[in-house]
Each structure stands twice: as structure tokens, then as C-alpha cells.
Design a protein around this motif. Structure first.
Motif, PDB file in Angstrom:
ATOM      1  N   ALA A   1       0.898  -1.172   0.035  1.00 31.22           N
ATOM      2  CA  ALA A   1      -0.078   0.098  -0.036  1.00 31.22           C
ATOM      3  C   ALA A   1       0.788   1.407  -0.023  1.00 31.22           C
ATOM      4  O   ALA A   1       0.624   2.165  -0.492  1.00 31.22           O
ATOM      5  N   GLU A   2       2.036   0.964   0.864  1.00 32.95           N
ATOM      6  CA  GLU A   2       3.010   2.339   0.635  1.00 32.95           C
ATOM      7  C   GLU A   2       3.639   2.652  -0.688  1.00 32.95           C
ATOM      8  O   GLU A   2       3.537   3.804  -0.990  1.00 32.95           O
ATOM      9  N   VAL A   3       4.090   1.675  -1.162  1.00 31.10           N
ATOM     10  CA  VAL A   3       4.415   1.676  -2.884  1.00 31.10           C
ATOM     11  C   VAL A   3       3.251   2.307  -3.627  1.00 31.10           C
ATOM     12  O   VAL A   3       3.473   3.242  -4.408  1.00 31.10           O
ATOM     13  N   GLN A   4       2.194   1.543  -3.773  1.00 29.05           N
ATOM     14  CA  GLN A   4       1.246   2.037  -4.432  1.00 29.05           C
ATOM     15  C   GLN A   4       0.628   3.513  -4.276  1.00 29.05           C
ATOM     16  O   GLN A   4       0.290   4.072  -5.074  1.00 29.05           O
ATOM     17  N   ALA A   5       0.600   3.905  -3.012  1.00 31.55           N
ATOM     18  CA  ALA A   5       0.233   5.408  -2.645  1.00 31.55           C
ATOM     19  C   ALA A   5       1.218   6.410  -3.382  1.00 31.55           C
ATOM     20  O   ALA A   5       0.800   7.622  -3.305  1.00 31.55           O
ATOM     21  N   TYR A   6       2.585   6.159  -3.428  1.00 26.73           N
ATOM     22  CA  TYR A   6       3.634   7.132  -3.827  1.00 26.73           C
ATOM     23  C   TYR A   6       3.662   8.015  -2.900  1.00 26.73           C
ATOM     24  O   TYR A   6       4.491   9.159  -3.233  1.00 26.73           O
ATOM     25  N   LEU A   7       3.109   8.118  -1.882  1.00 28.32           N
ATOM     26  CA  LEU A   7       3.231   9.125  -0.906  1.00 28.32           C
ATOM     27  C   LEU A   7       4.737   9.383  -0.381  1.00 28.32           C
ATOM     28  O   LEU A   7       5.145  10.640  -0.241  1.00 28.32           O
ATOM     29  N   PRO A   8       5.432   8.383   0.090  1.00 27.37           N
ATOM     30  CA  PRO A   8       6.592   8.612   0.559  1.00 27.37           C
ATOM     31  C   PRO A   8       7.426   9.226  -0.354  1.00 27.37           C
ATOM     32  O   PRO A   8       8.145  10.165   0.046  1.00 27.37           O
ATOM     33  N   GLU A   9       7.438   9.021  -1.516  1.00 26.82           N
ATOM     34  CA  GLU A   9       8.375   9.423  -2.670  1.00 26.82           C
ATOM     35  C   GLU A   9       7.846  10.933  -2.887  1.00 26.82           C
ATOM     36  O   GLU A   9       8.744  11.832  -3.121  1.00 26.82           O
ATOM     37  N   PHE A  10       6.538  11.011  -2.873  1.00 30.95           N
ATOM     38  CA  PHE A  10       6.085  12.525  -3.074  1.00 30.95           C
ATOM     39  C   PHE A  10       6.488  13.453  -1.922  1.00 30.95           C
ATOM     40  O   PHE A  10       7.152  14.368  -2.344  1.00 30.95           O
ATOM     41  N   PHE A  11       6.514  13.086  -0.784  1.00 30.87           N
ATOM     42  CA  PHE A  11       7.111  13.977   0.307  1.00 30.87           C
ATOM     43  C   PHE A  11       8.416  14.091   0.340  1.00 30.87           C
ATOM     44  O   PHE A  11       9.156  15.272   0.427  1.00 30.87           O
ATOM     45  N   ARG A  12       9.331  12.992  -0.171  1.00 33.10           N
ATOM     46  CA  ARG A  12      10.721  13.273  -0.353  1.00 33.10           C
ATOM     47  C   ARG A  12      10.984  14.320  -1.345  1.00 33.10           C
ATOM     48  O   ARG A  12      11.800  14.920  -1.279  1.00 33.10           O
ATOM     49  N   GLY A  13      10.343  14.192  -2.410  1.00 33.31           N
ATOM     50  CA  GLY A  13      10.657  15.275  -3.348  1.00 33.31           C
ATOM     51  C   GLY A  13      10.317  16.634  -3.050  1.00 33.31           C
ATOM     52  O   GLY A  13      11.011  17.573  -3.423  1.00 33.31           O
ATOM     53  N   MET A  14       9.054  16.656  -2.339  1.00 34.24           N
ATOM     54  CA  MET A  14       8.612  17.870  -1.669  1.00 34.24           C
ATOM     55  C   MET A  14       9.728  18.423  -0.844  1.00 34.24           C
ATOM     56  O   MET A  14      10.001  19.895  -0.899  1.00 34.24           O
ATOM     57  N   ALA A  15      10.363  17.773  -0.027  1.00 36.78           N
ATOM     58  CA  ALA A  15      11.348  18.005   0.830  1.00 36.78           C
ATOM     59  C   ALA A  15      12.784  18.746   0.122  1.00 36.78           C
ATOM     60  O   ALA A  15      13.013  19.796   0.818  1.00 36.78           O
TER      61      ALA A  15
END
Ligand code: SF4
Ligand code: SF4
Length: 226
Positions: free
Chosen positions: A32-46
Motif C-alpha cells: 500500500a505504501e508503494v502504491q500510494a506514492y506518498l513517501p516519494e512525493f514527500f521526499r521530492g517536496m522536501a
């Protein structure tokens, strides 16, 4: 040598019936974590926000380094175009211009060397004869029409290299303006003759090919008649 038949697998030995080796690669787990793309999204925004606040702080504190000299250093590497502009390199090939003679006529003799050399075929020239009584009549021609399609041009500089008269140059130091219609990229003779080189001149420093110039390397008309 074994005879190859249609359908033989080239990765196996001739006559071999064994299947080629295969490597099984496991499918990545789709959590679910990979599918949501959220961790990568927040890493890019950081990363983006880190540079945003760093650049803003340097601008506010007046620490913004010179965008040109410091462009290779750490710091603000963006500039506020078009208010700020990076200087182009000395040999930058910009928009074309047609150089002029002392009498403001084009140096171009409509020889078509540039349009022949142009790989993009974006130069169109129609040659004309000078008026009766003009010393250049019968000696050389002039471009009745000279058109460059700057949108098709690949800025290779071949036209400049091919010109025997230094009549076409790309030393304006300008890049093409982003117009909103294709027609506006069609540069005609009058406009090309308006542009100046970086030194502000519409002429060229190379005067070797002016008619009557004693340093002209070719024959004069009088010599040619004998
Ligand atoms: S720069 Fe190259 S592509 Fe452009 S007009 Fe000259 S020869 Fe053609
Ligand atoms: S610009 Fe130069 S190469 Fe092109 S037609 Fe004129 S004289 Fe010839």
C-alpha cells in the motif's frame, strides 16, 4: 558446420533440444505504501522546499551570488529572466543578419551558396540584377528576395561558413523571440538587414570583397575583359 533450419533457436547449440537457461526475476511487492506514492512525493517536496527556503534566505540577506560567475558554485543558480540575462559565449550563433556595404545595400551577391549548404533548406533567395547604369550590373547580383525560416533553422552555422562575401552572419547575440504564430518566424530581407552585430554595426570588419577594393583577391571586370 551444422545446417541451420528455419525455427532453430540461435541461443542453443545446433541440434540441441534443451531450452535456453532462464532467469526468473521476482515481481516487486506492491504494498500500500508503494502504491500510494506518498513517501516519494514527500521526499521530492522536501528537496524542493529545502532549495526554496535556502534561495529565499540568500536573496533576503543579499547573499545571492552572481548568477554567471557563481553558476558552478553552490547557491542560487537561477536568474530572474528576462530582467537578468546570462551573457552568451563569444561564438554563440544567434539570429541571422545580412551585412551591409557603405551605401547600405546588402553585401549578398545572391550566389545561393548559403541556401545550398543549408541542411534544413530554410533559406530562400531570388536573385535580381542591379539597375541599368549601376557599376555592379553584370558584375554581381543582389538578393531581390532573401527569406530565412528561423523555425526550421537548426543554427548549425553552415550558411555563414559557406558565404564567400561575409554577407550573412549569426553574431547578433540574440535568440529567437517566442512568437505566437509561425509566420512571425519567417525573417525577410528588410528585417535581416536591420539587425546589428554585437558591436552595434550593420557592416562586417571583413572588407575584402567590396567591388573595386584593391585588396580584392579576384579579377576586376577590366582584367576579365582582356
Ligand atoms: S544556421 Fe544552418 S540551418 Fe540555419 S539557415 Fe544557416 S545553414 Fe540553414
Ligand atoms: S548570403 Fe552569402 S552565400 Fe548566401 S547568397 Fe548571399 S553571398 Fe551567397
Amino acid at each position: 558446420m551444422a545446417k541451420r533450419t528455419f525455427g532453430t533457436n540461435p541461443w542453443t547449440k545446433p541440434g540441441s533440444t534443451s531450452a535456453p537457461p532462464t532467469k526468473v526475476i521476482a515481481r516487486p511487492r506492491r504494498t500500500a505504501e508503494v502504491q500510494a506514492y506518498l513517501p516519494e512525493f514527500f521526499r521530492g517536496m522536501a528537496v524542493t522546499m529545502k532549495h526554496f527556503f535556502k534561495n529565499t534566505k540568500e536573496m533576503v540577506l543579499g547573499q545571492k551570488p552572481d548568477p554567471v560567475i557563481e553558476s558552478l558554485n553552490d547557491g542560487v543558480t537561477t536568474i530572474s529572466y528576462p530582467e537578468e540575462r546570462r551573457p552568451y559565449a563569444e561564438r554563440f550563433r544567434g539570429l541571422h543578419r545580412l551585412t551591409l556595404r557603405d551605401d547600405a545595400s546588402p553585401r549578398c551577391v545572391a550566389c545561393l551558396c548559403c541556401s545550398t549548404a543549408c541542411p534544413a533548406q530554410c533559406i530562400h533567395i531570388e536573385a535580381g540584377e542591379y539597375e541599368e547604369g549601376d557599376p555592379r550590373r553584370g558584375y554581381e547580383r543582389y538578393p531581390k528576395t532573401f527569406v530565412i525560416d528561423e523555425l526550421r533553422c537548426v543554427f548549425c552555422g553552415f550558411c555563414v561558413e559557406a558565404c564567400p562575401c561575409d554577407a550573412i552572419r549569426m553574431d547578433t547575440g540574440m535568440h529567437a523571440t517566442p512568437y505566437d504564430s509561425r509566420e512571425q518566424f519567417i525573417y525577410r530581407k528588410d528585417l535581416l538587414m536591420e539587425f546589428t552585430g554585437r558591436d552595434g554595426s550593420r557592416k562586417t570588419a571583413n572588407t575584402r570583397h567590396e567591388p573595386g577594393d584593391p585588396t580584392h583577391p579576384g579579377l576586376t571586370r577590366e582584367q576579365g575583359e582582356h
